[in-house]
Design an enzyme around this catalytic site. Structure first.
Site, PDB file in Angstrom:
ATOM      1  N   CYS A 111      74.708  57.975  66.686  1.00  0.00           N
ATOM      2  CA  CYS A 111      75.335  57.113  65.681  1.00  0.00           C
ATOM      3  C   CYS A 111      76.561  56.461  66.305  1.00  0.00           C
ATOM      4  CB  CYS A 111      75.748  57.955  64.474  1.00  0.00           C
ATOM      5  SG  CYS A 111      76.488  57.006  63.146  1.00  0.00           S
ATOM      6  N   LEU A 112      76.755  55.172  66.023  1.00  0.00           N
ATOM      7  CA  LEU A 112      77.911  54.474  66.601  1.00  0.00           C
ATOM      8  C   LEU A 112      79.230  55.037  66.061  1.00  0.00           C
ATOM      9  CD1 LEU A 112      76.602  50.779  66.579  1.00  0.00           C
ATOM     10  CD2 LEU A 112      76.783  52.339  68.540  1.00  0.00           C
TER      11      LEU A 112
ATOM     12  N   GLU B 231      70.157  54.499  58.583  1.00  0.00           N
ATOM     13  CA  GLU B 231      71.124  53.499  58.083  1.00  0.00           C
ATOM     14  C   GLU B 231      71.262  53.570  56.561  1.00  0.00           C
ATOM     15  OE1 GLU B 231      72.965  52.397  60.263  1.00  0.00           O
ATOM     16  OE2 GLU B 231      71.641  52.847  61.951  1.00  0.00           O
TER      17      GLU B 231
HETATM   18 NI    NI Z   1      74.756  55.899  62.177  1.00  0.00          NI
END
Ligand code: NI
Length: 175
Positions: free
Chosen positions: A95-96, A138
């Site tokens: 995950c960013l 998301e």
């Molecule tokens: Ni994420």
């Protein structure tokens, strides 16, 4: 315009986001920013709360450039999983908002998703494999859920401690 990505832990990443009811130019431009931010990261998906906007909007592109696939930027307003397969699939997710941490997460292998596109048109599509995992990851963000929430508490706490340390280091660098 590229936007800064929030790093876990952050209260904005734990919130249930509000549905989008009117597709304004502002929201369309926000979706452009999200794609730009996602590609620059680089990443294959980004949800609005990750840039501090608590609206139900996600961006994704899981096209495999290595396999010669053309880019397929998708933005989804109010995305919803409307059907999912009994068959499940395990992917190593990242995950960013949780840089450099990866873990296996099990989810339905195939999902049908409904969403509004940038023109306000209702769309429905079946996603499989990496696309299915990504779109579910998301959509989870829009409900304040992170992939580490699927892990055992000990592992989750370990990752969270690493992120707290990372944020402190970054804050020091800025100061
Ligand atoms: Ni994420």
């Amino acid at each position: 315009m590229k936007r800064p990505i929030l790093i876990h832990p952050d209260p904005r990443l734990k919130k249930v986001c509000a549905p989008v009811d009117d597709l304004s130019d502002e929201l369309r431009s926000l979706s452009d920013d999200m794609l730009e931010t996602m590609y620059a990261a680089p990443g294959i998906g980004l949800a609005a709360p990750q840039i501090g906007v608590l609206s139900r909007l996600i961006a994704l592109d899981c096209a495999k450039k290595d396999d010669g696939d053309d880019p397929r930027p998708l933005v989804m307003f109010n995305p919803q999983v409307v059907a999912s397969s009994d068959e499940r699939n395990v992917y190593e997710e990242g995950c960013l908002s949780i840089p450099d941490q990866y873990a296996d997460v099990e989810r339905p292998k195939v999902v049908d998703v409904e969403w509004l596109d940038r023109d306000g048109k209702l769309r429905r599509e079946t996603f499989d494999g990496l696309w299915a995992t990504c779109v579910q990851h998301e959509i989870d963000h829009l409900d304040g859920k992170l992939f580490i929430d699927y892990l055992k508490p000990l592992r989750r706490q370990m990752i969270t401690r690493k992120m707290v340390k990372l944020k402190k280091e970054r804050a020091r660098e800025k100061a």
